[in-house]
Design a protein around this motif. Structure first.
Motif, PDB file in Angstrom:
ATOM      1  N   LEU A   1       0.817  -1.208   0.000  1.00 31.00           N
ATOM      2  CA  LEU A   1       0.000   0.000   0.000  1.00 31.00           C
ATOM      3  C   LEU A   1       0.859   1.270   0.000  1.00 31.00           C
ATOM      4  CD1 LEU A   1      -2.727  -1.084   2.600  1.00 31.00           C
ATOM      5  CD2 LEU A   1      -2.813  -1.248   0.104  1.00 31.00           C
ATOM      6  N   GLY A   2       1.818   1.338   0.938  1.00 33.28           N
ATOM      7  CA  GLY A   2       2.611   2.555   1.059  1.00 33.28           C
ATOM      8  C   GLY A   2       3.394   2.880  -0.197  1.00 33.28           C
ATOM      9  N   ILE A   3       4.005   1.863  -0.802  1.00 40.53           N
ATOM     10  CA  ILE A   3       4.775   2.072  -2.035  1.00 40.53           C
ATOM     11  C   ILE A   3       3.932   1.755  -3.268  1.00 40.53           C
ATOM     12  CG2 ILE A   3       6.785   1.298  -3.359  1.00 40.53           C
ATOM     13  CD1 ILE A   3       8.237   0.807  -0.768  1.00 40.53           C
ATOM     14  N   GLY A   4       3.120   0.711  -3.175  1.00 46.68           N
ATOM     15  CA  GLY A   4       2.391   0.234  -4.345  1.00 46.68           C
ATOM     16  C   GLY A   4       1.349   1.193  -4.880  1.00 46.68           C
ATOM     17  N   ILE A   5       0.559   1.817  -3.987  1.00 51.39           N
ATOM     18  CA  ILE A   5      -0.539   2.669  -4.457  1.00 51.39           C
ATOM     19  C   ILE A   5      -0.048   3.883  -5.239  1.00 51.39           C
ATOM     20  CG2 ILE A   5      -2.378   4.231  -3.683  1.00 51.39           C
ATOM     21  CD1 ILE A   5      -3.183   2.155  -1.648  1.00 51.39           C
ATOM     22  N   PRO A   6       0.883   4.690  -4.710  1.00 48.05           N
ATOM     23  CA  PRO A   6       1.344   5.834  -5.531  1.00 48.05           C
ATOM     24  C   PRO A   6       2.035   5.388  -6.817  1.00 48.05           C
ATOM     25  CG  PRO A   6       2.655   5.625  -3.520  1.00 48.05           C
ATOM     26  CD  PRO A   6       1.485   4.726  -3.361  1.00 48.05           C
ATOM     27  N   ALA A   7       2.748   4.248  -6.772  1.00 47.60           N
ATOM     28  CA  ALA A   7       3.413   3.758  -7.988  1.00 47.60           C
ATOM     29  C   ALA A   7       2.379   3.348  -9.033  1.00 47.60           C
ATOM     30  CB  ALA A   7       4.313   2.574  -7.639  1.00 47.60           C
TER      31      ALA A   7
ATOM     32  N   LEU B   1       2.461  10.054   7.699  1.00 51.37           N
ATOM     33  CA  LEU B   1       1.297  10.152   8.574  1.00 51.37           C
ATOM     34  C   LEU B   1       0.966   8.828   9.242  1.00 51.37           C
ATOM     35  CD1 LEU B   1      -1.113  12.419   6.508  1.00 51.37           C
ATOM     36  CD2 LEU B   1      -0.324  12.859   8.823  1.00 51.37           C
ATOM     37  N   ASN B   2       1.175   7.733   8.531  1.00 54.62           N
ATOM     38  CA  ASN B   2       0.779   6.422   9.059  1.00 54.62           C
ATOM     39  C   ASN B   2       1.610   5.993  10.255  1.00 54.62           C
ATOM     40  OD1 ASN B   2      -1.413   5.953   7.429  1.00 54.62           O
ATOM     41  ND2 ASN B   2      -0.244   4.888   5.852  1.00 54.62           N
TER      42      ASN B   2
ATOM     43  N   GLY C   1       5.259  13.959   9.315  1.00 57.65           N
ATOM     44  CA  GLY C   1       5.687  12.988  10.313  1.00 57.65           C
ATOM     45  C   GLY C   1       5.295  13.435  11.707  1.00 57.65           C
ATOM     46  N   ILE C   2       5.428  14.739  11.981  1.00 60.76           N
ATOM     47  CA  ILE C   2       5.031  15.281  13.284  1.00 60.76           C
ATOM     48  C   ILE C   2       3.518  15.218  13.442  1.00 60.76           C
ATOM     49  CG2 ILE C   2       5.068  17.329  14.756  1.00 60.76           C
ATOM     50  CD1 ILE C   2       7.652  18.153  13.361  1.00 60.76           C
ATOM     51  N   LEU C   3       2.789  15.484  12.360  1.00 61.18           N
ATOM     52  CA  LEU C   3       1.327  15.381  12.408  1.00 61.18           C
ATOM     53  C   LEU C   3       0.898  13.947  12.728  1.00 61.18           C
ATOM     54  CD1 LEU C   3      -1.451  16.651  12.024  1.00 61.18           C
ATOM     55  CD2 LEU C   3      -1.226  16.242   9.559  1.00 61.18           C
ATOM     56  N   GLY C   4       1.612  12.965  12.175  1.00 61.61           N
ATOM     57  CA  GLY C   4       1.326  11.573  12.494  1.00 61.61           C
ATOM     58  C   GLY C   4       1.517  11.292  13.980  1.00 61.61           C
ATOM     59  N   LEU C   5       2.576  11.851  14.565  1.00 60.14           N
ATOM     60  CA  LEU C   5       2.808  11.690  16.002  1.00 60.14           C
ATOM     61  C   LEU C   5       1.668  12.305  16.805  1.00 60.14           C
ATOM     62  CD1 LEU C   5       6.626  12.492  16.337  1.00 60.14           C
ATOM     63  CD2 LEU C   5       5.528  10.259  16.446  1.00 60.14           C
ATOM     64  N   PHE C   6       1.224  13.478  16.395  1.00 60.86           N
ATOM     65  CA  PHE C   6       0.114  14.148  17.081  1.00 60.86           C
ATOM     66  C   PHE C   6      -1.131  13.259  17.079  1.00 60.86           C
ATOM     67  CE2 PHE C   6      -3.632  17.007  16.542  1.00 60.86           C
ATOM     68  CZ  PHE C   6      -3.690  17.467  17.854  1.00 60.86           C
TER      69      PHE C   6
ATOM     70  N   LEU D   1      -2.807  11.343  20.415  1.00 62.47           N
ATOM     71  CA  LEU D   1      -4.111  11.866  20.820  1.00 62.47           C
ATOM     72  C   LEU D   1      -5.238  10.850  20.672  1.00 62.47           C
ATOM     73  CD1 LEU D   1      -5.006  14.644  21.885  1.00 62.47           C
ATOM     74  CD2 LEU D   1      -5.754  15.200  19.564  1.00 62.47           C
ATOM     75  N   SER D   2      -5.087   9.871  19.768  1.00 60.91           N
ATOM     76  CA  SER D   2      -6.172   8.935  19.484  1.00 60.91           C
ATOM     77  C   SER D   2      -5.817   7.526  19.930  1.00 60.91           C
ATOM     78  CB  SER D   2      -6.506   8.942  17.991  1.00 60.91           C
ATOM     79  OG  SER D   2      -5.363   8.585  17.228  1.00 60.91           O
ATOM     80  N   THR D   3      -6.798   6.672  19.925  1.00 64.58           N
ATOM     81  CA  THR D   3      -6.595   5.280  20.298  1.00 64.58           C
ATOM     82  C   THR D   3      -6.197   4.466  19.077  1.00 64.58           C
ATOM     83  OG1 THR D   3      -8.907   4.680  19.891  1.00 64.58           O
ATOM     84  CG2 THR D   3      -8.351   5.516  22.088  1.00 64.58           C
ATOM     85  N   ALA D   4      -5.725   3.251  19.340  1.00 69.38           N
ATOM     86  CA  ALA D   4      -5.316   2.378  18.234  1.00 69.38           C
ATOM     87  C   ALA D   4      -6.490   2.042  17.328  1.00 69.38           C
ATOM     88  CB  ALA D   4      -4.692   1.096  18.792  1.00 69.38           C
ATOM     89  N   ALA D   5      -7.694   1.998  17.904  1.00 72.74           N
ATOM     90  CA  ALA D   5      -8.871   1.613  17.124  1.00 72.74           C
ATOM     91  C   ALA D   5      -9.257   2.662  16.086  1.00 72.74           C
ATOM     92  CB  ALA D   5     -10.053   1.361  18.059  1.00 72.74           C
ATOM     93  N   VAL D   6      -8.955   3.932  16.369  1.00 71.43           N
ATOM     94  CA  VAL D   6      -9.403   4.997  15.461  1.00 71.43           C
ATOM     95  C   VAL D   6      -8.260   5.734  14.779  1.00 71.43           C
ATOM     96  CG1 VAL D   6     -11.496   5.349  16.820  1.00 71.43           C
ATOM     97  CG2 VAL D   6      -9.484   6.756  17.283  1.00 71.43           C
ATOM     98  N   SER D   7      -7.021   5.528  15.227  1.00 70.40           N
ATOM     99  CA  SER D   7      -5.911   6.309  14.665  1.00 70.40           C
ATOM    100  C   SER D   7      -5.737   6.062  13.174  1.00 70.40           C
ATOM    101  CB  SER D   7      -4.608   5.991  15.402  1.00 70.40           C
ATOM    102  OG  SER D   7      -4.258   4.627  15.241  1.00 70.40           O
ATOM    103  N   GLY D   8      -5.926   4.817  12.740  1.00 66.58           N
ATOM    104  CA  GLY D   8      -5.799   4.521  11.316  1.00 66.58           C
ATOM    105  C   GLY D   8      -6.844   5.258  10.496  1.00 66.58           C
ATOM    106  N   MET D   9      -8.083   5.300  11.015  1.00 68.91           N
ATOM    107  CA  MET D   9      -9.145   6.003  10.304  1.00 68.91           C
ATOM    108  C   MET D   9      -8.897   7.508  10.278  1.00 68.91           C
ATOM    109  SD  MET D   9     -12.605   3.963  11.494  1.00 68.91           S
ATOM    110  CE  MET D   9     -12.236   4.061  13.252  1.00 68.91           C
ATOM    111  N   VAL D  10      -8.400   8.035  11.398  1.00 70.54           N
ATOM    112  CA  VAL D  10      -8.099   9.470  11.449  1.00 70.54           C
ATOM    113  C   VAL D  10      -6.989   9.810  10.460  1.00 70.54           C
ATOM    114  CG1 VAL D  10      -7.226  11.346  12.885  1.00 70.54           C
ATOM    115  CG2 VAL D  10      -8.870   9.720  13.833  1.00 70.54           C
TER     116      VAL D  10
END
Length: 243
Positions: free
Chosen positions: A22-28, A66-67, A145-150, A154-163
């Protein structure tokens, strides 16, 4: 900063198949699809092929950065962060390590898309132009990268991916990474110039047109880095005070 910890985190990322798929494949894949379709046209003062290459590389690098927040949220949930606090690893060293990891995992995304542009796309430029665009784009991912840390603090594991997904989708759409700002409706074009993703794309594209690195893009992304960094520090302190 502990380079052993950096290497540990890099290995953890590389062992995850979704990073490659996903990380490399989708933009390629997106470049491979849209490049030939629009390659003969012009966009933003560039050939569409160059525009799409730079934009897809920016999209992929931003997404990879971000991920990292999802991994931070998962580590908080599993107690890995609390365990790290019992080690000599300083809080600033932990945050810096996560940022370095975000930078390192975004670099392969950029290189793969640019390699496809040079080989499959047949894009020809001087080595200086290639390097300027790659380095500017790579360093421009720092605020993301800093936004990903934020998000991770701030969020839980259950919602961080969706956010994180919602954030990079909105930034990609409104920042002109999926289609040129010039063809956007007026209100979207106005919004685009206030997004960090727009200036990330500009960092990648401007050297390809011979315009060099945009000082406005550097200043804007630096300002975003400071502001998002302050929010990330607040979120980190909030998390440590609760545990």
């Amino acid at each position: 900063m502990s380079w052993q910890y950096v290497w540990l985190e890099i290995r953890r990322v590389l062992r995850a198949p979704q990073f490659v798929l996903l990380g490399i494949g989708i933009p390629a894949v997106m470049f491979m699809i849209f490049g030939p379709i629009y390659g003969s046209q012009q966009a933003g003062g560039l050939s569409a092929l160059k525009y799409i290459m730079a934009s897809m590389a920016a999209f992929g690098a931003m997404t990879a950065s971000l991920n990292g927040g999802s991994r931070v949220a998962y580590e908080r949930q599993t107690g890995w962060n609390r365990l790290l606090r019992l080690t000599p690893l300083r809080p600033w060293s932990y945050v810096l390590t996560r940022l370095v990891v975000a930078l390192l995992i975004s670099l392969p995304v950029i290189l793969v898309v640019y390699a496809l542009g040079a080989t499959v796309g047949g894009i020809r430029m001087s080595l200086t132009t290639w390097l300027t665009s790659v380095v500017a784009l790579w360093l421009g991912t720092i605020p993301f990268g800093i936004l990903g840390l934020f998000v991770g603090f701030l969020s839980t594991a259950a919602v961080s991916g969706m956010v994180s997904s919602a954030v990079f989708l909105l930034l990609s759409m409104f920042g002109g990474l999926w289609f040129p700002v010039e063809i956007m409706p007026a209100f979207m074009a106005t919004i685009a110039r206030f997004t960090p993703s727009y200036w990330l794309g500009a960092l990648a594209r401007d050297p390809l047109s011979g315009a060099g690195i945009s000082p406005q893009a550097v200043i804007t992304l630096s300002a975003y880095t400071v502001v998002i960094g302050l929010f990330a520090m607040w979120a980190y302190r909030r998390d440590t005070s609760r545990t």
